[in-house]
Scaffold this active site. Structure first.
Site, short mmCIF file in Angstrom:
data_model
loop_
_atom_site.label_atom_id
_atom_site.label_comp_id
_atom_site.label_asym_id
_atom_site.label_seq_id
_atom_site.Cartn_x
_atom_site.Cartn_y
_atom_site.Cartn_z
N GLU A 161 25.42 10.55 39.55
CA GLU A 161 25.58 9.10 39.48
C GLU A 161 26.66 8.70 38.50
O GLU A 161 27.40 7.76 38.72
CB GLU A 161 24.24 8.45 39.07
CG GLU A 161 24.18 6.94 39.33
CD GLU A 161 24.77 6.10 38.20
OE1 GLU A 161 25.05 4.91 38.44
OE2 GLU A 161 24.95 6.62 37.08
N ASP A 214 21.70 13.13 35.62
CA ASP A 214 22.94 13.42 34.90
C ASP A 214 23.22 12.35 33.85
O ASP A 214 22.78 11.20 33.97
CB ASP A 214 24.12 13.55 35.86
CG ASP A 214 24.38 12.30 36.68
OD1 ASP A 214 23.40 11.72 37.17
OD2 ASP A 214 25.56 11.91 36.82
#
Length: 376
Positions: free
Chosen positions: A134, A69
């Site tokens: 994250e 991400d």
């Protein structure tokens, strides 16, 4: 120079995987790993996709950890080139996630491919722990995967997190630990009233100000050889109705500790509440535990990383614990040694994020040398 790392990094950047989206990045990585004999396990928790991929069943277990991400691009018109259309300009790969951390993921995969090709019967096992959570709330990502692994007693020996650790040159800094993070949400209660009749009200801002000053002036610890002293910072403060003639009925304050291994979260909480009580405040407070401090001050992983960087780049790396948090905080409590090594972090989360193409190849070489030192 081989362009294997560059090609894979470009494939990953072209997928707009803004947290918690993965957009097929993990499937791309899993397909490459499957060809090397890795067993892929997709772990989906609510809105988050995670990949646990492992080659081998014996210890020690070396794990590459990272995330697919990325943070939002902001105003795309401010970018020199479209953020999800990777392009090389003057030796730098541009695109969201180039440095944080799709470049690292590409280097990890290529390093592993090269290592397995040269050492197909290596000792121990290699794993990948990849999340798409994250950069976001970090609720359903690495922490949930670690919970799953712990429940089945699958222990990581060494974890290398690909966060962009370098400051000026690739490998000049590695993170061998991180400070803990603890957030407090404080509400100081008062009585709302008219500013012309203060005796009929109770101003929570006036009452809280000395306590907040005391908190800001407190020396929480002195740090140690690896960590600076614990810091306390007020991040948000809000009170009042917006009118100039109204005494507010409550004050809301958000603050954060970045703390060393010299103090525990419970000790910080107790000290904060003691200061608030001493000042006679009527308050409510809640706490968010963002991560415990961790440290890998010595051992095979740090030694292998330092040696690999020196052999590959000629740089004597500096091990630091500065900066924010990373998913290493979820892995370290299991007993694993944890190191963070990745590209230069000068452009991460910025417009026109980029990474040196040459550094991506050097990073893959560093990762491969670490594998060789630990599993050969």
């Amino acid at each position: 120079m081989s362009n294997e790392v560059l090609a894979l990094a470009q494939q990953l950047i072209s997928r707009p995987s803004v947290t918690p989206l993965d957009e097929g990045c993990q499937q791309l990585l899993a397909e490459r790993l499957a060809k090397l004999g890795f067993i892929n396990e997709s772990m989906v928790f609510d809105d988050t996709t995670n990949l646990w991929s492992r080659r081998g069943s014996q210890g020690p277990l070396f794990c590459f950890a990272g995330h697919t991400d990325v943070v939002p691009v902001g105003d795309a018109n401010r970018w020199h080139t479209p953020p999800f259309e990777p392009v090389v300009i003057d030796g730098y790969l541009h695109g969201r996630g180039a440095a944080d951390m799709k470049g690292s993921l590409a280097a990890m995969i290529v390093a592993t491919e090269r290592f397995v090709a040269e050492h197909p019967t290596h000792s121990g096992s290699i794993a990948f722990l990849i999340t798409s959570d994250e950069e976001g709330p970090f609720i359903n990502g690495t922490t949930r995967v670690i919970d799953t692994l712990e429940a089945r007693n699958e222990k990581i020996t060494w974890a290398l997190v690909g966060e962009p650790s370098s400051t000026h040159k690739l490998g000049d800094v590695v993170k061998n630990g991180r400070r803990g993070s603890l957030t407090g949400n404080l509400t100081v209660n008062g009585i709302q009233g008219h500013v012309a009749y203060p005796h009929l009200a109770d101003n929570p801002i006036h009452k809280a100000a000395p306590a907040l000053a005391a908190l800001a002036a407190t020396q929480w610890d002195n740090g140690n050889a690896f960590f600076p002293p614990t810091s306390f910072q007020i991040a948000n403060i809000n009170g009042g109705t917006g009118a100039s003639n109204v005494i507010p009925g409550e004050l809301q304050v958000m603050f954060n500790f970045r703390y060393s291994t010299e103090v525990t979260a419970d000790e910080l909480i107790a000290k904060v509440q003691h200061i608030l009580d001493v000042h006679g405040l009527d308050y409510d407070i809640s706490w968010t535990y963002n991560g415990l401090p961790f440290l890998t001050d010595t051992g095979p992983l740090l030694e292998a990383t330092q040696a690999a960087i020196l052999e590959t780049t000629g740089i004597q790396t500096d091990a630091q614990t500065s900066g924010g948090t990373s998913d290493g905080r979820f892995i370290a409590p299991t007993g694993a040694q944890v190191i963070e090594l990745g590209p230069v972090n000068a452009t991460i989360h910025k417009v026109n994020e980029c990474v040196s193409v040459a550094d991506l190849e050097l990073l893959a070489q560093c990762y491969q040398r670490i594998l060789e030192k630990l599993l050969c």
